[in-house]
Design a protein around this motif. Structure first.
Motif, PDB file in Angstrom:
ATOM      1  N   VAL A  48       0.837  -1.202   0.000  1.00 56.80           N
ATOM      2  CA  VAL A  48       0.000   0.000   0.000  1.00 56.80           C
ATOM      3  C   VAL A  48       0.873   1.254   0.000  1.00 56.80           C
ATOM      4  N   LEU A  49       1.935   1.262   0.767  1.00 55.01           N
ATOM      5  CA  LEU A  49       2.848   2.405   0.792  1.00 55.01           C
ATOM      6  C   LEU A  49       3.529   2.602  -0.566  1.00 55.01           C
ATOM      7  N   VAL A  50       3.896   1.513  -1.221  1.00 56.96           N
ATOM      8  CA  VAL A  50       4.512   1.612  -2.544  1.00 56.96           C
ATOM      9  C   VAL A  50       3.523   2.202  -3.546  1.00 56.96           C
ATOM     10  N   ILE A  51       2.282   1.785  -3.490  1.00 58.66           N
ATOM     11  CA  ILE A  51       1.259   2.312  -4.398  1.00 58.66           C
ATOM     12  C   ILE A  51       1.023   3.795  -4.138  1.00 58.66           C
ATOM     13  N   LEU A  52       0.961   4.202  -2.883  1.00 59.94           N
ATOM     14  CA  LEU A  52       0.789   5.615  -2.560  1.00 59.94           C
ATOM     15  C   LEU A  52       1.964   6.450  -3.056  1.00 59.94           C
ATOM     16  N   LEU A  53       3.166   5.969  -2.860  1.00 62.72           N
ATOM     17  CA  LEU A  53       4.355   6.670  -3.342  1.00 62.72           C
ATOM     18  C   LEU A  53       4.333   6.790  -4.863  1.00 62.72           C
ATOM     19  N   GLN A  54       3.939   5.735  -5.530  1.00 60.50           N
ATOM     20  CA  GLN A  54       3.852   5.747  -6.993  1.00 60.50           C
ATOM     21  C   GLN A  54       2.808   6.768  -7.464  1.00 60.50           C
ATOM     22  N   GLU A  55       1.683   6.862  -6.786  1.00 63.29           N
ATOM     23  CA  GLU A  55       0.646   7.834  -7.151  1.00 63.29           C
ATOM     24  C   GLU A  55       1.145   9.260  -6.976  1.00 63.29           C
ATOM     25  N   ILE A  83       4.293  10.304  -7.145  1.00 61.07           N
ATOM     26  CA  ILE A  83       5.278  10.557  -8.200  1.00 61.07           C
ATOM     27  C   ILE A  83       4.581  10.795  -9.532  1.00 61.07           C
ATOM     28  N   HIS A  84       3.590   9.984  -9.859  1.00 65.04           N
ATOM     29  CA  HIS A  84       2.875  10.147 -11.126  1.00 65.04           C
ATOM     30  C   HIS A  84       2.101  11.460 -11.171  1.00 65.04           C
ATOM     31  N   SER A  85       1.565  11.863 -10.052  1.00 65.20           N
ATOM     32  CA  SER A  85       0.844  13.132 -10.002  1.00 65.20           C
ATOM     33  C   SER A  85       1.782  14.295 -10.309  1.00 65.20           C
ATOM     34  N   ARG A  86       2.961  14.299  -9.731  1.00 67.97           N
ATOM     35  CA  ARG A  86       3.939  15.361 -10.007  1.00 67.97           C
ATOM     36  C   ARG A  86       4.396  15.333 -11.462  1.00 67.97           C
ATOM     37  N   GLU A  87       4.593  14.143 -12.007  1.00 69.75           N
ATOM     38  CA  GLU A  87       4.998  14.037 -13.407  1.00 69.75           C
ATOM     39  C   GLU A  87       3.907  14.552 -14.336  1.00 69.75           C
ATOM     40  N   ARG A  88       2.650  14.253 -14.035  1.00 70.71           N
ATOM     41  CA  ARG A  88       1.536  14.743 -14.852  1.00 70.71           C
ATOM     42  C   ARG A  88       1.454  16.259 -14.810  1.00 70.71           C
TER      43      ARG A  88
END
Length: 81
Positions: free
Chosen positions: A11-18, A20-25
């Protein structure tokens, strides 16, 4: 017990990935909306230095000022908005 630890880590990995993707978007949208590389660098420079990300309006204001100045030179009067 190990099952709960694995689930929490995933769950922590998924939150971190979200995050990062939000900043990239957000950065991609800024690149797409920027007129050129100079404007993109001007917009993102303040964000990197910790200032607010409200720099996109400044590029629009510069463009509006140039349009108004051009209109004044052509017509000799203020433009109605």
């Amino acid at each position: 017990m190990i099952n709960y630890i694995v689930i929490i880590v995933l769950v922590l990995v998924i939150l971190l990935q979200e995050i990062i993707h939000s900043r990239e978007r957000k950065d991609l949208y800024t690149r797409l909306m920027a007129r050129d590389l100079y404007e993109y660098n001007h917009i993102t420079k303040g964000v990197r230095n910790g200032e607010s990300g409200d720099k996109t309006k400044q590029g629009t204001n510069i463009l509006k000022k140039r349009i108004d100045t051009s209109y004044q030179r052509l017509q000799g009067e203020q433009r109605e908005v």
